[in-house]
Write a protein that holds these residues in place. Structure first.
Motif, PDB file in Angstrom:
ATOM      1  N   THR A   1       0.832  -1.198   0.000  1.00  0.00           N
ATOM      2  CA  THR A   1       0.000   0.000   0.000  1.00  0.00           C
ATOM      3  C   THR A   1       0.868   1.250   0.000  1.00  0.00           C
ATOM      4  O   THR A   1       0.600   2.202  -0.745  1.00  0.00           O
ATOM      5  CB  THR A   1      -0.951  -0.002   1.215  1.00  0.00           C
ATOM      6  N   ALA A   2       1.932   1.256   0.794  1.00  0.00           N
ATOM      7  CA  ALA A   2       2.838   2.406   0.840  1.00  0.00           C
ATOM      8  C   ALA A   2       3.539   2.600  -0.499  1.00  0.00           C
ATOM      9  O   ALA A   2       3.683   3.734  -0.983  1.00  0.00           O
ATOM     10  CB  ALA A   2       3.867   2.234   1.951  1.00  0.00           C
ATOM     11  N   GLN A   3       3.973   1.511  -1.128  1.00  0.00           N
ATOM     12  CA  GLN A   3       4.635   1.603  -2.428  1.00  0.00           C
ATOM     13  C   GLN A   3       3.684   2.156  -3.485  1.00  0.00           C
ATOM     14  O   GLN A   3       4.048   3.052  -4.247  1.00  0.00           O
ATOM     15  CB  GLN A   3       5.150   0.230  -2.872  1.00  0.00           C
ATOM     16  N   TRP A   4       2.471   1.647  -3.500  1.00  0.00           N
ATOM     17  CA  TRP A   4       1.514   2.118  -4.499  1.00  0.00           C
ATOM     18  C   TRP A   4       1.036   3.533  -4.203  1.00  0.00           C
ATOM     19  O   TRP A   4       0.760   4.303  -5.128  1.00  0.00           O
ATOM     20  CB  TRP A   4       0.348   1.140  -4.637  1.00  0.00           C
ATOM     21  N   ALA A   5       0.961   3.909  -2.952  1.00  0.00           N
ATOM     22  CA  ALA A   5       0.600   5.290  -2.622  1.00  0.00           C
ATOM     23  C   ALA A   5       1.639   6.250  -3.194  1.00  0.00           C
ATOM     24  O   ALA A   5       1.296   7.316  -3.721  1.00  0.00           O
ATOM     25  CB  ALA A   5       0.484   5.464  -1.111  1.00  0.00           C
ATOM     26  N   GLU A   6       2.907   5.873  -3.127  1.00  0.00           N
ATOM     27  CA  GLU A   6       3.978   6.696  -3.700  1.00  0.00           C
ATOM     28  C   GLU A   6       3.863   6.757  -5.225  1.00  0.00           C
ATOM     29  O   GLU A   6       4.048   7.812  -5.834  1.00  0.00           O
ATOM     30  CB  GLU A   6       5.341   6.137  -3.291  1.00  0.00           C
ATOM     31  N   ILE A   7       3.521   5.648  -5.863  1.00  0.00           N
ATOM     32  CA  ILE A   7       3.353   5.628  -7.319  1.00  0.00           C
ATOM     33  C   ILE A   7       2.184   6.519  -7.725  1.00  0.00           C
ATOM     34  O   ILE A   7       2.294   7.314  -8.668  1.00  0.00           O
ATOM     35  CB  ILE A   7       3.137   4.184  -7.822  1.00  0.00           C
ATOM     36  N   VAL A   8       1.067   6.417  -6.992  1.00  0.00           N
ATOM     37  CA  VAL A   8      -0.110   7.242  -7.298  1.00  0.00           C
ATOM     38  C   VAL A   8       0.228   8.718  -7.127  1.00  0.00           C
ATOM     39  O   VAL A   8      -0.111   9.557  -7.967  1.00  0.00           O
ATOM     40  CB  VAL A   8      -1.314   6.823  -6.423  1.00  0.00           C
ATOM     41  N   ARG A   9       0.943   9.048  -6.045  1.00  0.00           N
ATOM     42  CA  ARG A   9       1.343  10.440  -5.810  1.00  0.00           C
ATOM     43  C   ARG A   9       2.244  10.941  -6.937  1.00  0.00           C
ATOM     44  O   ARG A   9       2.050  12.037  -7.463  1.00  0.00           O
ATOM     45  CB  ARG A   9       2.081  10.577  -4.478  1.00  0.00           C
TER      46      ARG A   9
END
Length: 71
Positions: free
Chosen positions: A10-18
């Protein structure tokens, strides 16, 4: 998937989305995803999950509300 793995993903994908939201003006999300080697379907799946987490809901849609007429 255990909770730690879920939290890391979730943290990795949150960074990608950001990062995608901060892409250069005029560049489409699809082009940015292609340039960064990110699967478009996975991106939108995780974007939806992250938005639901931020909104505090896991439902697919928000309940309908009635206008009260008050301002």
């Amino acid at each position: 998937m255990d909770q730690i793995t879920h939290d890391v993903r979730t943290a990795q994908w949150a960074e990608i989305v950001r990062s995608c939201h901060e892409r250069p003006a005029g560049q489409s999300a699809k082009k940015w995803l292609d340039e960064n080697g990110i699967n478009e379907k996975q991106y939108y799946y995780w974007q939806r999950r992250i938005r639901n987490l931020v909104a505090g809901t896991t439902s697919k849609s928000l309940p309908a509300t009635r206008p009260t007429g008050e301002v």
